[in-house]
Design an enzyme around this catalytic site. Sequence first.
Site, mmCIF file in Angstrom:
data_model
loop_
_atom_site.group_PDB
_atom_site.id
_atom_site.type_symbol
_atom_site.label_atom_id
_atom_site.label_comp_id
_atom_site.label_asym_id
_atom_site.label_seq_id
_atom_site.Cartn_x
_atom_site.Cartn_y
_atom_site.Cartn_z
ATOM 1 C CD GLN A 69 22.886 -10.190 17.161
ATOM 2 O OE1 GLN A 69 22.738 -9.429 18.111
ATOM 3 N NE2 GLN A 69 21.862 -10.719 16.500
ATOM 4 C CD GLU A 121 22.438 -11.077 4.795
ATOM 5 O OE1 GLU A 121 22.251 -10.042 4.097
ATOM 6 O OE2 GLU A 121 22.972 -12.100 4.336
ATOM 7 C CE LYS A 122 17.479 -4.642 12.762
ATOM 8 N NZ LYS A 122 18.374 -4.051 13.815
ATOM 9 C CG HIS A 176 9.822 -6.215 13.644
ATOM 10 N ND1 HIS A 176 10.591 -6.851 12.694
ATOM 11 C CD2 HIS A 176 10.695 -5.729 14.566
ATOM 12 C CE1 HIS A 176 11.865 -6.735 13.003
ATOM 13 N NE2 HIS A 176 11.962 -6.070 14.138
ATOM 14 C CD GLN A 213 21.633 -8.514 23.661
ATOM 15 O OE1 GLN A 213 21.675 -9.733 23.830
ATOM 16 N NE2 GLN A 213 21.230 -7.962 22.529
ATOM 17 C CG HIS A 268 11.589 -10.392 15.308
ATOM 18 N ND1 HIS A 268 11.093 -9.149 15.618
ATOM 19 C CD2 HIS A 268 12.831 -10.445 15.856
ATOM 20 C CE1 HIS A 268 11.984 -8.480 16.326
ATOM 21 N NE2 HIS A 268 13.052 -9.241 16.480
ATOM 22 C CB SER A 326 14.659 -1.999 14.095
ATOM 23 O OG SER A 326 15.198 -1.921 15.402
ATOM 24 N N GLY A 384 12.008 -10.259 21.700
ATOM 25 C CA GLY A 384 10.613 -9.874 21.724
ATOM 26 C C GLY A 384 10.346 -8.597 20.962
#
Length: 299
Positions: free
Chosen positions: A161, A156-157, A42, A69, A45, A193, A39
């Site tokens: 992950q 890719e940021k 921005h 996490q 997403h 972010s 959620g």
Amino acid sequence: MLKTLTPEMRTVHTVEALRRIVRGWKQDGLTVGLVPTMGALHDGHLSLVRAALRTMDRVIVSIFVNPMQFDNPSDLGTYPRTEDEDSQMLAEAGTHLLYAPTATEMYPPGFSTSISVGSVAEGLCGAHRPGHFDGVATVVCKLFLQSQADAAFFGEKDFQQIHVVRRMATDLDIPIRLVACPTRREEDGLAMSSRNRRLTGTGDRDRAGALPAALTDAAREIASGRPVGTVLAATRARLLKAGFAEIEYLELRRDADLAPLSERDGQPARLLAAGRVGTVRLIDNVPVDGPSGLDDRTA
């Protein structure tokens, strides 16, 4: 399959409802894409949603702030939650289904299973956030199995992950294609972010903008042949001088498998960093040279 009609976005909160809808789509021969999020959406997403819509017949976006996490309870408590705004943005973007489970739905009473991924989860963020990637791998595995999606889209940021999720899906034989999408950035280069909205201290936003500029310059210098250690030391000093309170890590890794590199080995590499501006933790990465090692693959 033609996609001439875009149905109005539906919202579900249970695994049963999610599976019922997906089952109907698959019976109609439609492909299903998944965009997992926490959620506070921005345009980064939404770029993943747009990428999914270009190639998939139906797109699910999940919103779940995953407690597993977060290594810091206060970080979990202050994570922004903007459910109404998020839903409106997704509907306007053409999302077909919003899946927003509760914590109890995702982790029912008695839940006691955790997935731990070695190797690619070690070092970098894994060294500074104990248990973080176990939580990521566990919730993403559940989302893959709950949604039965054909493909999942990640930015890719969060480069480490992506490697963790791909390793998990490959090792557990989950038949899903992982698509890595380029990092979306603000006008000054700062990676988009959800945490950026917490840069509220005087000058914090300007200090944060030093990170992408420093990484881009460092990547260019490494690609030109300058010694890696020299470049990393100078870049760390530059960021501290720019006002970063701490540099958690600044490392050169092989793009394809995240193996540490003390010098270029002729393969595509990635420069990754994490640091703090005030109390806000920022991460970013840039390619050093060559194409990304994160091509679309089926796990």
